[in-house]
Design a protein around this motif. Structure first.
Motif, PDB file in Angstrom:
ATOM      1  N   LEU A  13      47.594  34.371  46.631  1.00 44.81           N
ATOM      2  CA  LEU A  13      46.671  33.380  47.186  1.00 44.81           C
ATOM      3  C   LEU A  13      45.313  33.462  46.501  1.00 44.81           C
ATOM      4  N   ARG A  14      44.830  34.682  46.270  1.00 45.29           N
ATOM      5  CA  ARG A  14      43.526  34.857  45.609  1.00 45.29           C
ATOM      6  C   ARG A  14      43.574  34.373  44.164  1.00 45.29           C
ATOM      7  N   GLU A  15      44.654  34.709  43.452  1.00 49.46           N
ATOM      8  CA  GLU A  15      44.757  34.315  42.048  1.00 49.46           C
ATOM      9  C   GLU A  15      44.896  32.802  41.904  1.00 49.46           C
ATOM     10  N   GLU A  16      45.610  32.162  42.837  1.00 47.61           N
ATOM     11  CA  GLU A  16      45.749  30.704  42.779  1.00 47.61           C
ATOM     12  C   GLU A  16      44.405  30.007  42.938  1.00 47.61           C
ATOM     13  N   ARG A  17      43.476  30.655  43.623  1.00 44.31           N
ATOM     14  CA  ARG A  17      42.147  30.071  43.816  1.00 44.31           C
ATOM     15  C   ARG A  17      41.118  30.618  42.840  1.00 44.31           C
ATOM     16  N   SER A  18      41.591  31.385  41.849  1.00 39.46           N
ATOM     17  CA  SER A  18      40.737  31.925  40.774  1.00 39.46           C
ATOM     18  C   SER A  18      39.555  32.708  41.341  1.00 39.46           C
ATOM     19  N   LEU A  24      36.495  37.158  47.186  1.00 38.65           N
ATOM     20  CA  LEU A  24      37.309  36.936  48.374  1.00 38.65           C
ATOM     21  C   LEU A  24      36.885  37.863  49.505  1.00 38.65           C
ATOM     22  N   ALA A  25      36.589  39.122  49.165  1.00 36.54           N
ATOM     23  CA  ALA A  25      36.155  40.069  50.193  1.00 36.54           C
ATOM     24  C   ALA A  25      34.871  39.588  50.865  1.00 36.54           C
TER      25      ALA A  25
END
Length: 468
Positions: A13-18, A24-25
């Protein structure tokens, strides 16, 4: 959810949103080291973090759902137990794969389905040898594509539910006045005239030139209202239904047309039984199907089908699985708002109470049933009948099954008198003999796929097809 380890899904999910871990944290209000532990499955994904993900990114919580994982494990078991693999893959390994690398698991399932499609095509070609043969037969039957289309959406189409509630309010409909209200709406808004045609074999037939809707007088009022609502969907929601059926999973015009009919029928059920009102009454009645049938003036099957669609994110009902079978065991309808489903390989289980319903027509039967994976379900089953149109014309009889996970059973009136905590009270059933792992079942009709038979000509067993 408090012990859900979903590191790979969170990282994806994090990688898909770059996003970096730090970004993210910061968005989630947690430390970078804590996020790193979540992604490495060193800490479980908790409800507060999941709620922040939903609030910040609009993430559908279903991607972190145990139910989705259970669906994927079931599909993996089917894909990896067809006898073609050189090694046996344990259920524990499948669960780990589904939890940690769901994209890889779905790819394996997809590859298996493509393989099965190719095998089925070859079988269809072989069956046609000697006849006039058409070489490009479809890889999968259109009705299977439509079934999977609804299954992938948990049998909930939000856009149609919303449209149905708006029209219900605009037309001033209410329980037991829907028939008259829809007749008036069709006449005033669409210049459609109703004709109850005793000589027409169709339940519903619309003539767009004369603007005439022919309905069978053999249908009850609730059934006639359903047919009117179906036609109304095709008149008012044509563009929306076209957008919904413009889906790559529906290959070919036949599949898209079947899906259009299915969506129109979905809208009809949603219009006659509008989501908010229906869910409220269902909860108050503890999902008593016969009480709901009397309140809304529609049949047992219509109520059961609607109950299997109540999965609006902010107002969920009990997630039900709905099925309709005939005396021969043919499954003519199958819809699921939950992770339970029978295998596509082979038939379903004869120990299931949906088949016992034929021996006690019109009675509601209950059953606690446990699947091989240990999950237990509460099932309600009853026959429904459709009379014939005259002497010598055969009628129809089906058994309807409606089931839910035992953890929801306490919300249902049908749990009265059942010991939901006793594991021995549940009947052991399976997902069809060809994939069922119960070796000692005396009702087994086929040997299980992927297992060698223990054949001994000097020994006869009660259990058919004993395995090594």
């Amino acid at each position: 959810m408090s012990k859900a380890f979903m590191g790979v899904r969170l990282r994806r999910l994090r990688e898909e949103r770059s996003l970096t871990q730090a970004a993210l944290a910061q968005t989630l209000g947690i430390s970078t080291s804590y996020l790193s532990q979540l992604e490495q499955n060193q800490r479980p994904l908790t409800v507060p973090v999941l709620l922040r993900l939903n609030a910040s990114f609009g993430v559908d919580v279903q991607i972190f759902s145990d139910d989705d994982e259970a669906r994927l494990v079931t599909d993996l078991r089917e894909a990896l137990s067809d006898g073609a693999q050189p090694e046996t893959v344990s259920v524990a390994e499948m669960r780990e794969l589904a939890a940690s690398m769901p994209a890889v698991a779905r790819t394996l399932v997809s590859l298996h389905r493509r393989h099965r499609d190719a095998v089925e095509r070859n079988e269809a070609m072989a069956a046609r040898l000697g006849d006039e043969w058409i070489g490009d037969a479809p890889a999968r039957m259109p009705f299977e594509q439509v079934r999977d289309f609804f299954y992938a959406r948990h049998n909930h189409i939000a856009a149609l539910d919303d449209a149905a509630e708006r029209l219900y309010a605009d037309a001033g409909l209410a329980p037991r006045t829907v028939h008259a209200g829809l007749s008036a709406w069709l006449a005033t808004r669409h210049d459609v005239r109703l004709v109850f045609d005793d000589g027409d074999q169709a339940q519903r037939r619309f003539d767009p030139v004369s603007r005439t809707l022919h309905l069978s007088p053999d249908l009850k009022q609730g059934q006639q209202a359903f047919q009117m609502a179906t036609q109304l969907a095709l008149l008012e929601l044509d563009e929306l239904i076209d957008r919904l059926t413009d889906d790559p999973s529906l290959r070919g015009e036949e599949a898209r047309t079947l899906a259009r009919i299915g969506l129109a029928n979905y809208f009809a059920g949603a219009l006659i039984l509008p989501y908010g009102d229906f869910l409220r009454v269902a909860e108050e009645a503890r999902y008593d199907i016969e009480r709901l049938s009397r309140h809304f003036g529609v049949g047992f099957e219509t109520i059961c089908h609607r109950l299997s669609t109540l999965q609006r994110p902010d107002a969920r009902g009990v997630p039900f699985f709905f099925i309709r079978v005939d005396r021969a065991g043919n499954i003519s309808k199958r819809q699921s708002a939950t992770d339970f489903h029978f295998s596509r390989v082979g038939g379903s289980c004869p120990l299931w109470n949906v088949y016992a319903a034929f021996a006690r027509p019109g009675q509601v039967l209950t059953q606690l049933a446990r699947m091989p994976d240990g999950r237990t379900y509460l099932w309600i089953a009853r026959t429904v009948g459709r009379g014939n149109g005259g002497f010598g014309i055969p009628g129809k009889t089906f058994a309807i099954g409606l089931g839910c996970d035992v953890r929801h059973a306490g919300r249902l009136v049908y749990a009265k008198g059942l010991d939901l905590s006793d594991p021995d009270a549940a009947t052991p059933i399976g997902a069809g003999c060809k994939v069922c792992e119960r070796p000692a079942c005396a009702q087994r009709a086929f040997p299980p796929i992927g297992h060698a038979l223990a054949i001994d000509q000097n020994r006869s067993m009660l259990t058919p097809y004993p395995v090594t």
